[in-house]
Every structure is written in C-alpha cells, then in structure tokens.
Design a protein around this motif. Structure first.
Motif, short mmCIF file in Angstrom:
data_model
loop_
_atom_site.label_atom_id
_atom_site.label_comp_id
_atom_site.label_asym_id
_atom_site.label_seq_id
_atom_site.Cartn_x
_atom_site.Cartn_y
_atom_site.Cartn_z
N SER A 172 39.81 -49.70 0.44
CA SER A 172 39.76 -49.27 -0.95
C SER A 172 38.47 -48.51 -1.24
O SER A 172 38.46 -47.56 -2.02
N LYS A 177 43.70 -44.65 3.91
CA LYS A 177 45.08 -45.09 3.68
C LYS A 177 45.64 -45.85 4.88
O LYS A 177 46.36 -46.85 4.71
N LYS A 181 47.01 -49.69 4.71
CA LYS A 181 48.37 -50.11 5.03
C LYS A 181 48.37 -51.23 6.07
O LYS A 181 49.12 -52.21 5.95
#
Length: 340
Positions: A172, A177, A181
C-alpha cells in the motif's frame, strides 16, 4: 550494526561508471577482479545510504545481464562507521536534504530491497505456512477457552500472519500491485484456514462466552483501536530495523489471531452474534494495522512509486477506519448494534 556490506558486480566496460556511483554513497570500498569480463566492488555502506545506492545502481545497470548487487549484514566493524553530523555523505544531484524527522527515523531503517527480501518467503503458500496458521489458531482458541493468557501469547509467537500483514502495508505504501495481490491472497488463505479449523473445534467443545479471554474479543472499544494502531506502528518500526520476527509477530498477532480464533469458536458452537462481533474486531484491527503501517513506512522515508496511488490507498484505509470508529461510537452510545 548500522552498516551493510554491499557487493556489486559489473562488466569491465562499466567499471568507471560504477565506481563513480559507489564513491557518492560509500565511505569504504575495494575493487577486485573476478572470473570472466567482470569486476567486483565490495562496499561498506551505512544503513541509511543503502536505499539511494541501490536506486542509482538500478537506474544505471538494472537491465544489464552481467549486473548483480547484494547486501550482507555486518555483525561487527573495526574501525566503526558511526553516523555523526561531520561524517554525513553529500547529497546526490537533485536530492532534497532530509528533515530532522526523516533523518531521525531513517537512520536505522533497512533498505526497500532488504524489506522485500525479508517478506518474500512468508508470501509463499506452502504447507508449512498453513500448518503454522492452524496450530496458532488452535493454541489461541484453546488458551482463550480456558482463560490462560500465557497460552494465547504462545500462539502469537508463532506469528503466521506476520508476513502477509506487513506485505499488505508495504504494498500500500509503495503502490506495488503485484505484492499487494500476493499479500491479500496469502492473508486471505491464512484467515480462512484459521477460521475453518476453529469453527470445527467449536463444534466439538463447549464454549463459555463469559470467560474473560473470549468475552473481550466480542467488544470493540476505543482502547482496542488504539491498541491495534500501536501494534501496527510498533510492528513496522521493529520490522524495518531488522528486529526478531517473533517480536514483530507478537505485536501484530495480538490484534489478529485471538479475535479470528474466537470468531471461529463462536460460529462453530452456534453463537453467530458473538462470532460476528469477533469478526468485526478482527476487521477493525486489520484496518488499524494497515493505517498505522502505511503512516510509519512513510515517516521512515520509504519511497512510494506513485504518490497519487499511495495517497489514494491511504485515504481509502482512513475512510474505512473512520467508518468503523463511527460504528464503535454508536455502539458505546446506544448499545450493541446486534443483541447479545
């Protein structure tokens, strides 16, 4: 120790450029030939400068097949390489001078590459991970059922959810990304496994909701939110300074494993209202840990890839946290949302 040994391998045609970069970030280094058309630089780097050294090395040599850089922790060094005002390295071109707060918090922080390396193994869905999650949940559940606080602490030391929780906050912060995930997947599988095993356990043992260790996991109060925020901040601080994973695990697990195990026990024993309240505590704690984790990472100078993305993610977590705080405030003012 506040220094690292950084070993850099480059092809012969890039020796001069590599040495110029190393001179800007290192106080002591030596050069030696290695087999093949390569050269090796061994550098003694203060911990706070590893980040900027790796950044410049990646920018110049990251796409080259012969390039390799590795970091090794130094246990002792003589003469010492202390960080004092007189010994600070000059700023590189375009680099803003750190504020007093940034200089204070980044002095002992590991580089982003080291943080990624430490987290990598804990994000792999292996039998060992699932087994430690299940054992941790069972130990915590049985410890709470019998009111034995020491047993609950023992479950926290196993710390199975440490890696994915830290990885989610790190992803974050940096806007990664792919890491995000992987963290969500690993954390989700771990939570599901812990809930399932404690649900089955709750079907075969008696669960007394009046036991303090269980009852406390069905009530969300401002103190619980403060505890989760403090756990997240303390966990990140310890993690970025290379503290024992068991120590960091206790900080994080105190807010995750007990309410998760309690929820499974309550649902399994046919007490869904109490189970839902324990899950609410779990979700509140998870949000708090990520809010505190992102904030602490940023205070320590962890560089986001995209400030807009990081700001948006942080704003989303804050919005959810404020919503939960509002629900807790309503709970306190008007009584439980759901009847006990």
């Amino acid at each position: 120790m506040s220094a690292r040994l950084v070993e850099v391998f480059v092809s012969d045609e890039h020796i001069a450029r590599a040495e110029a970069i190393i001179q800007r970030h290192c106080r002591r280094y030596w050069q030696e030939a290695v087999p093949g058309p390569k050269e090796k630089f061994s550098c003694i780097v203060q911990k706070r400068y590893v980040e900027r050294l790796f950044t410049e090395l990646d920018q110049n040599f990251g796409g080259m097949p012969d390039f390799l850089a590795m970091v090794v922790e130094i246990e002792a060094l003589s003469p010492r390489l202390d960080e004092i005002t007189e010994s600070r390295l000059p700023l590189v071109d375009g680099e803003k001078p750190p504020t007093k707060m940034e200089a204070f918090f980044t002095r002992e922080r590991m580089s982003t590459n080291e943080l990624y390396d430490d987290i990598e193994d804990s994000l792999r869905l292996r039998p060992n991970y699932l087994l430690t999650v299940i054992l941790s949940a069972v130990i915590a559940a049985l410890g709470m059922r019998s009111g034995q606080t020491a047993v609950v602490i023992g479950a926290m030391v196993i710390a199975p959810l440490l890696g994915p929780t830290m990885a989610l906050a790190l992803a974050s912060t940096t806007g990664d990304k792919i890491l995000g995930k992987r963290a969500i997947t690993t954390l989700g599988v771990g939570i599901a496994a812990a809930f399932l095993i404690t649900f089955l356990l709750g079907m075969f043992i008696s669960v007394d909701p009046s036991v303090a260790e269980l009852r406390n996991r069905t009530i969300v109060q401002p103190a619980d939110i403060a505890l989760a925020l403090a756990s997240g901040a303390a966990g990140v601080l310890a993690f970025t300074q290379g503290a024992s994973l068991a120590l960091v695990g206790v900080m994080i697990a105190v807010a995750l494993v007990p309410p998760l195990s309690a929820a499974g026990l309550f649902f399994g024993s046919g007490q869904p209202v109490l189970g839902a309240q324990a899950l609410f505590l779990l979700l509140t704690n998870l949000v708090c840990i990520n809010v505190a984790g992102i904030f602490t990472f940023l205070v320590q100078g962890l560089p986001p890839k995209d400030w807009r993305m990081t700001g948006g993610i942080f704003a989303l977590w804050m919005t959810v946290l404020l919503l939960f705080i509002g629900l807790v405030g309503g709970w306190i003012a008007f009584g439980p949302i759901m009847p006990r």
